[in-house]
Design a protein around this motif. Structure first.
Motif, short mmCIF file in Angstrom:
data_model
loop_
_atom_site.label_atom_id
_atom_site.label_comp_id
_atom_site.label_asym_id
_atom_site.label_seq_id
_atom_site.Cartn_x
_atom_site.Cartn_y
_atom_site.Cartn_z
N TYR A 123 32.91 46.80 46.01
CA TYR A 123 33.12 45.36 45.87
C TYR A 123 32.96 44.92 44.42
O TYR A 123 33.79 44.17 43.89
N LYS A 177 38.61 44.22 53.24
CA LYS A 177 37.86 42.96 53.37
C LYS A 177 37.15 42.61 52.06
O LYS A 177 37.04 41.44 51.71
N ASP A 178 36.67 43.63 51.35
CA ASP A 178 36.02 43.37 50.06
C ASP A 178 37.01 42.79 49.05
O ASP A 178 36.64 41.97 48.21
N ILE A 214 39.54 40.81 49.69
CA ILE A 214 39.71 39.39 50.02
C ILE A 214 38.49 38.59 49.55
O ILE A 214 38.62 37.51 48.96
N LYS A 215 37.32 39.15 49.81
CA LYS A 215 36.08 38.49 49.38
C LYS A 215 36.04 38.37 47.86
O LYS A 215 35.66 37.32 47.31
N ALA A 216 36.42 39.44 47.17
CA ALA A 216 36.40 39.45 45.70
C ALA A 216 37.44 38.47 45.14
O ALA A 216 37.19 37.79 44.14
N LYS A 245 38.48 35.70 46.49
CA LYS A 245 37.92 34.35 46.62
C LYS A 245 36.88 34.10 45.54
O LYS A 245 36.88 33.06 44.89
N ALA A 246 35.99 35.07 45.35
CA ALA A 246 34.90 34.91 44.38
C ALA A 246 35.43 34.81 42.95
O ALA A 246 34.84 34.13 42.11
#
Length: 297
Positions: free
Chosen positions: A209, A243-244, A246-248, A250-251
């Protein structure tokens, strides 16, 4: 003598009173106006610091909204075809390298058929803000950011007056194989969207991530420092993500992300998992037309 003395005293008192009024007025201006100016400057500095963009994103470069013919607009969830190309030069050795003439033929076909090329901001407004778009909307994208996009694709886009997006790898902006900074700036100033394709074109799903976040943040910062515009979209290299990712995304401040899965970009998709349509350079015009007409959400 008494009258003269009183006159002098009265003049002195008037002078002192006037002086005090001036001092108090100046203090009031300093107290009420200067802090506001300083506050604005501090706020601006904080915004620039927090964005991590030393070059300052110029608000004057923010895309101005186009006005479309209202009779052609729709606001249903039909989806938008997002085509993606790569290199543009004469070559028979690679399916991701399309000749300039073939690219021009395909883009001219789209224009002749009444398609309107959208910017990514316009696509974003349609997907996220329920804004209407022309019935025959389409998005043209190029992955990797090759120098031949500037040399060969850019003149075609200008000639046909069409919008497009280039997703750039930022590790080696050398002006030989990949785009130069000057070429990126020139195209961005003209109206070509410059967006992210990570730093090193890594398969994101094989990275941690933190490594993914670094790829996304650094490429965004590099491109924003060149164009002075916000980078809010990414195309996942090779279409690899998890999934990481997508999370990254966004962040790191991205609101749109594109895969390599064939389909239309529509409101039912996650905005960070949008479909596109790959254009193989070996496609005949008949195949190009068929894929365009038969690809569904």
């Amino acid at each position: 003598m008494l009258k003269k003395y009183n006159f002098k005293n009265k003049s002195l008192l008037i002078f002192i009173a006037t002086f005090l009024v001036c001092v108090l007025s100046g203090y009031s201006i300093y107290k009420n106006i200067l802090p506001k100016v300083e506050s604005k400057n501090i706020s601006k500095a904080l915004d620039e610091y927090e964005s991590g963009n030393d070059s300052k994103i110029n608000n004057s470069n923010i895309e101005k909204k186009r006005t479309f013919d209202e009779s052609t607009l729709t606001n249903d969830n039909r989806g938008v075809p997002v085509l993606y190309y790569h290199s543009v030069r004469d070559s028979n050795h690679n399916e991701v390298t399309i000749s300039p003439q073939k690219l021009k033929n395909e883009l001219k076909y789209l224009k002749d058929q009444g398609y309107v090329t959208l910017t990514l901001s316009e696509l974003s407004d349609y997907l996220l803000n329920n804004s209407p778009i022309p019935e025959k909307s389409i998005v043209i994208t190029f992955d990797d950011g090759y120098m031949d996009n500037y040399q060969n694709a850019f003149p075609i886009l200008k000639e046909l007056d069409m919008k497009a997006t280039i997703f750039c790898i930022t590790s080696d902006l050398d002006g030989e194989y990949y785009l130069s900074k000057d070429a990126i700036k020139e195209m961005s100033d003209y109206g070509v969207d410059i967006q992210s394709h990570t730093v090193n074109h890594s398969e994101l799903n094989k990275l941690s991530y933190d490594e993914q976040l670094k790829q996304l943040k650094e490429s965004k910062k590099t491109l924003e420092s060149i164009t002075g515009k916000s980078v809010f979209s990414i195309a996942y290299p090779y279409g690899k993500y998890n999934k990481d990712s997508i999370k990254a995304a966004k962040a790191a401040g991205y609101s749109l992300a594109f895969t390599t899965d064939r389909g239309l970009a529509d409101r039912d998709d996650s905005p960070l998992e949008l479909n596109r349509i790959y254009i193989n350079s070996n496609y005949t015009m008949a195949t190009f037309k068929q894929i365009l007409s038969t690809t569904k959400k």
